[in-house]
Design a protein around this motif. Structure first.
Motif, mmCIF file in Angstrom:
data_model
loop_
_atom_site.group_PDB
_atom_site.id
_atom_site.type_symbol
_atom_site.label_atom_id
_atom_site.label_comp_id
_atom_site.label_asym_id
_atom_site.label_seq_id
_atom_site.Cartn_x
_atom_site.Cartn_y
_atom_site.Cartn_z
ATOM 1 N N SER A 204 -42.220 -11.661 20.722
ATOM 2 C CA SER A 204 -41.681 -10.300 20.776
ATOM 3 C C SER A 204 -42.657 -9.325 21.431
ATOM 4 C CB SER A 204 -41.332 -9.824 19.359
ATOM 5 O OG SER A 204 -40.703 -8.570 19.398
ATOM 6 N N GLY A 205 -43.538 -9.850 22.270
ATOM 7 C CA GLY A 205 -44.484 -8.982 22.978
ATOM 8 C C GLY A 205 -45.669 -8.607 22.117
ATOM 9 N N ASP A 206 -46.798 -8.289 22.760
ATOM 10 C CA ASP A 206 -48.024 -7.862 22.068
ATOM 11 C C ASP A 206 -48.485 -8.878 21.030
ATOM 12 O OD1 ASP A 206 -48.068 -5.478 23.521
ATOM 13 O OD2 ASP A 206 -46.791 -4.459 22.062
ATOM 14 N N GLY A 207 -48.217 -10.162 21.268
ATOM 15 C CA GLY A 207 -48.677 -11.192 20.342
ATOM 16 C C GLY A 207 -47.903 -11.259 19.042
ATOM 17 N N ILE A 208 -46.799 -10.549 18.971
ATOM 18 C CA ILE A 208 -45.998 -10.514 17.745
ATOM 19 C C ILE A 208 -44.914 -11.583 17.805
ATOM 20 C CG2 ILE A 208 -44.335 -9.122 16.427
ATOM 21 C CD1 ILE A 208 -45.932 -6.650 17.374
ATOM 22 N N LEU A 209 -44.666 -12.222 16.672
ATOM 23 C CA LEU A 209 -43.535 -13.136 16.547
ATOM 24 C C LEU A 209 -42.512 -12.523 15.609
ATOM 25 C CD1 LEU A 209 -45.385 -16.551 16.068
ATOM 26 C CD2 LEU A 209 -44.146 -15.802 18.094
ATOM 27 N N LYS A 210 -41.246 -12.618 16.004
ATOM 28 C CA LYS A 210 -40.159 -12.226 15.108
ATOM 29 C C LYS A 210 -39.400 -13.484 14.713
ATOM 30 C CE LYS A 210 -39.341 -7.428 16.483
ATOM 31 N NZ LYS A 210 -38.344 -6.467 16.992
ATOM 32 N N ALA A 211 -38.971 -13.524 13.459
ATOM 33 C CA ALA A 211 -38.287 -14.713 12.955
ATOM 34 C C ALA A 211 -36.940 -14.349 12.368
ATOM 35 C CB ALA A 211 -39.137 -15.400 11.893
ATOM 36 N N SER A 212 -36.025 -15.308 12.428
ATOM 37 C CA SER A 212 -34.801 -15.259 11.630
ATOM 38 C C SER A 212 -34.802 -16.480 10.728
ATOM 39 C CB SER A 212 -33.551 -15.267 12.513
ATOM 40 O OG SER A 212 -33.181 -13.958 12.859
ATOM 41 N N LYS B 277 -35.315 -14.318 0.109
ATOM 42 C CA LYS B 277 -36.021 -13.040 -0.061
ATOM 43 C C LYS B 277 -37.121 -13.162 -1.110
ATOM 44 C CE LYS B 277 -36.626 -8.453 -0.181
ATOM 45 N NZ LYS B 277 -37.336 -8.270 -1.437
ATOM 46 N N ASN B 278 -36.843 -13.808 -2.242
ATOM 47 C CA ASN B 278 -37.855 -13.935 -3.302
ATOM 48 C C ASN B 278 -39.056 -14.735 -2.830
ATOM 49 O OD1 ASN B 278 -36.167 -12.511 -4.949
ATOM 50 N ND2 ASN B 278 -35.549 -14.241 -6.233
ATOM 51 N N ASN B 279 -38.813 -15.750 -2.005
ATOM 52 C CA ASN B 279 -39.934 -16.558 -1.518
ATOM 53 C C ASN B 279 -40.703 -15.860 -0.408
ATOM 54 O OD1 ASN B 279 -40.134 -19.382 -2.834
ATOM 55 N ND2 ASN B 279 -37.950 -18.971 -2.697
ATOM 56 N N LEU B 280 -40.013 -15.024 0.386
ATOM 57 C CA LEU B 280 -40.743 -14.212 1.366
ATOM 58 C C LEU B 280 -41.629 -13.185 0.660
ATOM 59 C CD1 LEU B 280 -38.021 -13.583 4.110
ATOM 60 C CD2 LEU B 280 -40.033 -15.032 4.305
ATOM 61 N N ASP B 281 -41.177 -12.706 -0.510
ATOM 62 C CA ASP B 281 -42.005 -11.767 -1.279
ATOM 63 C C ASP B 281 -43.386 -12.365 -1.562
ATOM 64 O OD1 ASP B 281 -39.977 -9.918 -1.357
ATOM 65 O OD2 ASP B 281 -39.324 -10.426 -3.391
ATOM 66 N N LYS B 282 -43.442 -13.672 -1.793
ATOM 67 C CA LYS B 282 -44.715 -14.331 -2.109
ATOM 68 C C LYS B 282 -45.643 -14.389 -0.896
ATOM 69 C CE LYS B 282 -42.263 -17.238 -5.440
ATOM 70 N NZ LYS B 282 -41.802 -18.619 -5.747
ATOM 71 N N ASP C 250 -48.061 -10.484 2.103
ATOM 72 C CA ASP C 250 -49.347 -10.072 2.689
ATOM 73 C C ASP C 250 -49.560 -10.684 4.070
ATOM 74 O OD1 ASP C 250 -49.496 -12.563 1.384
ATOM 75 O OD2 ASP C 250 -51.683 -12.461 1.317
ATOM 76 N N LEU C 251 -48.751 -11.664 4.446
ATOM 77 C CA LEU C 251 -48.890 -12.319 5.753
ATOM 78 C C LEU C 251 -47.902 -11.776 6.782
ATOM 79 C CD1 LEU C 251 -49.113 -16.036 4.536
ATOM 80 C CD2 LEU C 251 -50.997 -14.466 5.023
ATOM 81 N N LEU C 252 -46.957 -10.938 6.337
ATOM 82 C CA LEU C 252 -45.863 -10.499 7.193
ATOM 83 C C LEU C 252 -45.978 -9.003 7.490
ATOM 84 C CD1 LEU C 252 -43.011 -12.323 5.245
ATOM 85 C CD2 LEU C 252 -44.245 -13.165 7.246
#
Length: 361
Positions: free
Chosen positions: A325-333, A343-348, A351-353
């Motif tokens: 997604s430009g500037d070294g950024i990755l976007k995910a689906s 969603k609950n597991n992404l909450d864990k 700090d990485l997102l």
């Protein structure tokens, strides 16, 4: 509304966002309100209210004093505070799960608030906007017909956003299908006619024909406001041109999706072969890891959600697909399965997102 203060709806670019924006535009204009609409560019801002979007509203609509979010805003603490500092009144309507605290908006309307006592919590974003408009009309003791006439939009979004078809949601969809097939809204009549559909149903027509046409706009870098305008238009020429354009864009989207899904499956098979050597199909399925995470520079942001869904359906694993997604950024689906709450597991991993959000699936 009484003072003709300009309101801007801040909508998302999927079906739920476009339909929610259409509900607000149609019903507030019927009251004589001055209301406009703003939607993010998917590749610039992604989902939800953003500081860049707030600045753009200031440029596009300098008279605006009120921002009404639909289908977003419940976790946008910094953005809501930023808008408040700019002098806006902020009303948040959303149906996503809030964090431990609510944004500092003037009002926060979300059935998933922990302190919410309304008995049904599974509404889509359009349904929440509909409830707010219904309450507004009832508060003013106005005839609620203009709001009730948007139930077809609520049912459309309910199916497209894949919220549970239980309780009120079933009633919304049942009534929406009746209205759609009766030709109540010119937009759906035109979509039906141009798609060659005899009868509009939920599982086929809405989910696999109508909704992808709307979603294709943002996926392919086009303006989703075309869909919002189309949904409330009475102009037959504009409707025909809009639907024709959306069908064309959706066909292009299908070609890109097939290509990127093929690439994703090739990457997965090559990775598995590098670990286990050549395998039979049964061995391949047996050796699949508990989750699938795939990245390629050939993936595009607008398509990766569909690719993730296809892999999830084929291999029944939680899937994450990442695109540059430009500037070294990755976007995910991401797409998930029963028993693994995304969603609950992404909450864990928060700090990485940089930014994230979503639903169980």
């Amino acid at each position: 509304i009484k003072n003709k203060t300009q309101i801007v709806v801040y909508q998302d670019y999927d079906v739920d966002g476009c339909a929610a924006g259409a509900v607000c535009l149609e019903t507030i204009r019927a009251l004589g309100g001055d209301i406009q609409c703003y939607v993010n560019d998917r590749e610039v801002d992604g989902y939800g209210i953003r500081k860049h979007g707030i600045d753009r509203i200031g440029q596009l609509y300098p008279a605006a004093k009120v921002i009404l979010t639909v289908d977003n805003g419940i976790t946008a603490h910094d953005e809501v505070t930023y808008a408040k500092e700019k002098g806006y009144t902020i009303i948040v309507t959303d149906h996503h799960s809030p964090g431990s605290t609510l944004p500092a908006a003037d009002a926060v309307i979300d059935p998933k608030r922990e302190d919410e006592f309304y008995p049904f919590h599974e509404l889509c974003g359009t349904a929440v906007a509909f409830k707010l408009m219904l309450a507004l009309y009832q508060y003013w003791e106005r005839d609620t017909a203009p709001v009730l006439n948007t139930i077809d939009l609520v049912g459309f979004a309910t199916v497209a956003d894949i919220v549970p078809l239980i309780g009120e949601n079933r009633d919304f969809v049942r009534e929406a299908l009746r209205m759609m097939n009766n030709g109540t809204r010119p937009a759906f009549q035109m979509m039906k006619e141009m798609s060659g559909v005899n009868e509009i149903n939920a599982q086929r027509t809405i989910a696999y024909i109508f909704a992808p046409m709307v979603n294709a706009l943002s996926r392919m870098g086009e303006d989703p406001y075309i869909a919002t305008n189309m949904l409330i238009s009475q102009d037959a020429t504009f409707l025909r041109e809009s639907v024709e354009f959306m069908m064309k864009i959706n066909n292009e989207r299908k070609q890109q999706t097939d290509n990127q899904a093929r690439i994703a499956k090739e990457i997965l098979m090559q990775e598995m072969e590098s670990i286990y050597g050549r395998q039979t199909e049964a061995e391949f399925l047996q050796n699949l890891p508990p989750a699938i995470v795939i990245k390629s520079d050939e993936f595009t942001e607008g398509i990766i959600g569909i690719v993730a869904g296809r892999l999830k359906n084929e291999f029944y694993r939680p899937v994450v697909v990442l695109a540059p997604s430009g500037d070294g950024i990755l976007k995910a689906s991401c797409r998930s399965i029963d028993g693994f709450h995304l969603k609950n597991n992404l909450d864990k991993l928060s700090d990485l997102l940089m930014v994230y959000g979503g639903h169980a699936k």
